[in-house]
Design a protein around this motif. Structure first.
Motif, mmCIF file in Angstrom:
data_model
loop_
_atom_site.group_PDB
_atom_site.id
_atom_site.type_symbol
_atom_site.label_atom_id
_atom_site.label_comp_id
_atom_site.label_asym_id
_atom_site.label_seq_id
_atom_site.Cartn_x
_atom_site.Cartn_y
_atom_site.Cartn_z
ATOM 1 N N THR A 25 5.147 10.708 -14.981
ATOM 2 C CA THR A 25 5.677 11.448 -13.883
ATOM 3 C C THR A 25 5.440 12.666 -14.039
ATOM 4 O O THR A 25 4.890 13.470 -13.143
ATOM 5 C CB THR A 25 7.113 11.051 -13.780
ATOM 6 O OG1 THR A 25 7.429 9.778 -14.173
ATOM 7 C CG2 THR A 25 7.731 11.403 -12.457
ATOM 8 N N GLU A 49 3.162 9.540 -0.969
ATOM 9 C CA GLU A 49 3.396 8.943 -2.132
ATOM 10 C C GLU A 49 3.754 7.438 -2.327
ATOM 11 O O GLU A 49 4.434 6.991 -1.623
ATOM 12 C CB GLU A 49 4.383 9.626 -3.386
ATOM 13 C CG GLU A 49 4.517 9.072 -4.489
ATOM 14 C CD GLU A 49 5.430 9.515 -5.657
ATOM 15 O OE1 GLU A 49 5.531 9.218 -6.839
ATOM 16 O OE2 GLU A 49 6.662 10.094 -5.196
ATOM 17 N N GLY A 51 4.681 4.189 -4.231
ATOM 18 C CA GLY A 51 5.607 3.925 -5.540
ATOM 19 C C GLY A 51 6.463 5.062 -5.973
ATOM 20 O O GLY A 51 6.382 5.640 -7.065
ATOM 21 N N ASP A 80 8.161 2.841 -1.219
ATOM 22 C CA ASP A 80 8.447 1.762 -2.638
ATOM 23 C C ASP A 80 8.837 0.624 -2.118
ATOM 24 O O ASP A 80 9.424 0.504 -0.924
ATOM 25 C CB ASP A 80 9.384 2.499 -3.404
ATOM 26 C CG ASP A 80 9.347 2.029 -5.013
ATOM 27 O OD1 ASP A 80 8.826 2.851 -5.986
ATOM 28 O OD2 ASP A 80 9.184 0.733 -5.366
ATOM 29 N N LEU A 108 2.895 -1.960 -0.981
ATOM 30 C CA LEU A 108 1.879 -0.944 -0.824
ATOM 31 C C LEU A 108 2.188 -0.491 0.633
ATOM 32 O O LEU A 108 3.135 0.205 0.652
ATOM 33 C CB LEU A 108 0.366 -1.784 -0.600
ATOM 34 C CG LEU A 108 0.091 -2.735 -1.995
ATOM 35 C CD1 LEU A 108 -1.428 -3.193 -2.028
ATOM 36 C CD2 LEU A 108 0.264 -1.777 -3.430
ATOM 37 N N ASN A 126 1.494 6.758 -8.803
ATOM 38 C CA ASN A 126 1.742 6.523 -10.170
ATOM 39 C C ASN A 126 2.000 5.025 -10.245
ATOM 40 O O ASN A 126 3.139 4.574 -10.070
ATOM 41 C CB ASN A 126 2.871 7.221 -10.970
ATOM 42 C CG ASN A 126 3.174 6.983 -12.377
ATOM 43 O OD1 ASN A 126 2.290 6.417 -13.136
ATOM 44 N ND2 ASN A 126 4.157 7.396 -12.922
ATOM 45 N N GLU A 138 4.521 -7.703 -10.293
ATOM 46 C CA GLU A 138 5.188 -7.920 -8.805
ATOM 47 C C GLU A 138 6.215 -9.211 -8.993
ATOM 48 O O GLU A 138 6.470 -9.943 -8.029
ATOM 49 C CB GLU A 138 4.457 -8.033 -7.651
ATOM 50 C CG GLU A 138 3.677 -6.549 -7.583
ATOM 51 C CD GLU A 138 3.102 -6.388 -6.281
ATOM 52 O OE1 GLU A 138 3.155 -7.006 -5.254
ATOM 53 O OE2 GLU A 138 2.488 -5.392 -6.006
HETATM 54 C C1 LIG Z 1 5.339 3.800 -12.592
HETATM 55 S S1 LIG Z 1 6.371 3.714 -11.544
HETATM 56 C C2 LIG Z 1 6.312 5.342 -10.754
HETATM 57 C C3 LIG Z 1 7.654 5.758 -10.149
HETATM 58 C C4 LIG Z 1 7.639 7.346 -9.753
HETATM 59 N N1 LIG Z 1 6.456 7.708 -8.782
HETATM 60 C C5 LIG Z 1 7.403 8.123 -10.981
HETATM 61 O O1 LIG Z 1 6.040 8.663 -11.090
HETATM 62 O O2 LIG Z 1 8.253 8.306 -11.720
HETATM 63 C C6 LIG Z 1 5.689 2.678 -10.080
HETATM 64 C C7 LIG Z 1 6.570 2.434 -8.919
HETATM 65 O O3 LIG Z 1 5.726 1.770 -8.117
HETATM 66 C C8 LIG Z 1 6.634 0.844 -7.330
HETATM 67 N N2 LIG Z 1 5.728 -0.250 -6.785
HETATM 68 C C9 LIG Z 1 5.194 -1.081 -7.721
HETATM 69 N N3 LIG Z 1 4.492 -1.997 -6.909
HETATM 70 C C10 LIG Z 1 4.568 -1.644 -5.622
HETATM 71 C C11 LIG Z 1 4.033 -2.156 -4.512
HETATM 72 N N4 LIG Z 1 3.211 -3.151 -4.413
HETATM 73 N N5 LIG Z 1 4.389 -1.442 -3.156
HETATM 74 C C12 LIG Z 1 5.107 -0.389 -3.199
HETATM 75 N N6 LIG Z 1 5.711 0.111 -4.364
HETATM 76 C C13 LIG Z 1 5.634 -0.439 -5.556
HETATM 77 C C14 LIG Z 1 7.705 0.524 -8.208
HETATM 78 O O4 LIG Z 1 8.894 -0.099 -7.757
HETATM 79 C C15 LIG Z 1 7.952 1.759 -8.761
HETATM 80 O O5 LIG Z 1 8.762 2.538 -8.325
#
Ligand SMILES: C[S@@+](CC[C@H](N)C(=O)[O-])C[C@H]1O[C@@H](n2cnc3c(N)ncnc32)[C@H](O)[C@@H]1O
Length: 223
Positions: A25, A49, A51, A80, A108, A126, A138
């Motif tokens: 992050t 952004e 996720g 998210d 997504l 990220n 997932e």
């Molecule tokens: C590595 S974390 C990063 C969180 C934050 N952006 C950070 O940098 O601290 C990945 C994030 O992507 C979300 N995520 C994973 N798969 C996803 C999807 N298919 N669609 C939307 N969000 C997703 C997760 O819930 C999580 O919050």
């Protein structure tokens, strides 16, 4: 030149169901902080952004855009698939007095994909990048924040093919990767789709080598 401020960890919210801001992050935000003044001339109009987790990254982006000599007023979106992450992001935005980010719960880009077509100027991601058995991707719960399946690429490889449709002609992607994701290979693969790229930052963190992949479109050749 004075350093532009980013989000503060003491005003950032997460819990056991939300990804805690970590080295990945902070590397992404450091790269954005260093790059931000370029947006004074490119003036992004739509930033997203994918996720957003705790909201540390999108809050930092909103604050960076505000502090530019010629402040950028862009449409800001945070997505998210986790309702807990969406709630944490909303709280983090509020704690930083940022009111102009729309937080959306979707997998997504969900139903936003059609609406956003060709309009995203800055995409931040990220992703869940840790190599794991594919069954863990997932599966739900906090594991979906990091479980990336084969080479850590299962979610990344669902997003990359959407870039040509999603990004504006001057659109750019900043994405966290680790060595196992083959960041230089991603840049090479995207050349076939009209993109060029660079590694915008790297950091060694515990057992992972983090890199930020920065992609943007090749300028169109003059007719
Ligand atoms: C590595 S974390 C990063 C969180 C934050 N952006 C950070 O940098 O601290 C990945 C994030 O992507 C979300 N995520 C994973 N798969 C996803 C999807 N298919 N669609 C939307 N969000 C997703 C997760 O819930 C999580 O919050």
């Amino acid at each position: 030149m004075t350093e532009l401020a980013v989000a503060e960890i003491k005003h950032t919210h997460w819990n056991g169901n939300v990804y805690e801001p970590s080295d990945d992050t902070f590397l992404l935000v450091d790269v954005l902080q260093e790059y931000a003044r370029k947006w004074e001339s490119s003036k992004p109009r739509c930033c997203l952004e994918l996720g957003c987790g705790s909201g540390f990254v999108i809050t930092s982006l909103a604050l960076l855009l505000r502090q530019l000599a010629s402040p950028v007023r862009a449409q800001l979106l945070a997505i998210d698939h986790s309702p807990a992450a969406a709630e944490a992001t909303a709280q983090t935005l509020r704690s930083h007095q940022v009111a102009d980010v729309e937080v959306v719960i979707a997998s997504l880009f969900g139903p936003l994909l059609e609406r956003l077509q060709g309009s995203v100027d800055v995409l931040l991601f990220n992703p869940p990048y840790v190599p794991t058995p594919d069954e863990e991707v997932e599966r739900g719960g906090i594991a979906s924040a990091w479980a990336g399946g084969w080479k850590g690429r299962r979610v990344i490889d669902r997003v990359l093919p959407l870039l040509p449709k999603l990004l504006s002609p001057t659109g750019e992607l900043f994405m966290v990767t680790v060595t196992e994701n083959e960041p230089k290979g991603i840049i090479d693969e995207m050349k076939a789709h009209g993109f060029q790229g660079r590694i915008a930052g790297t950091r060694q963190a515990d057992e992972e080598t983090l890199s930020i992949v920065h992609l943007w479109r090749e300028p169109l050749a003059a007719a």
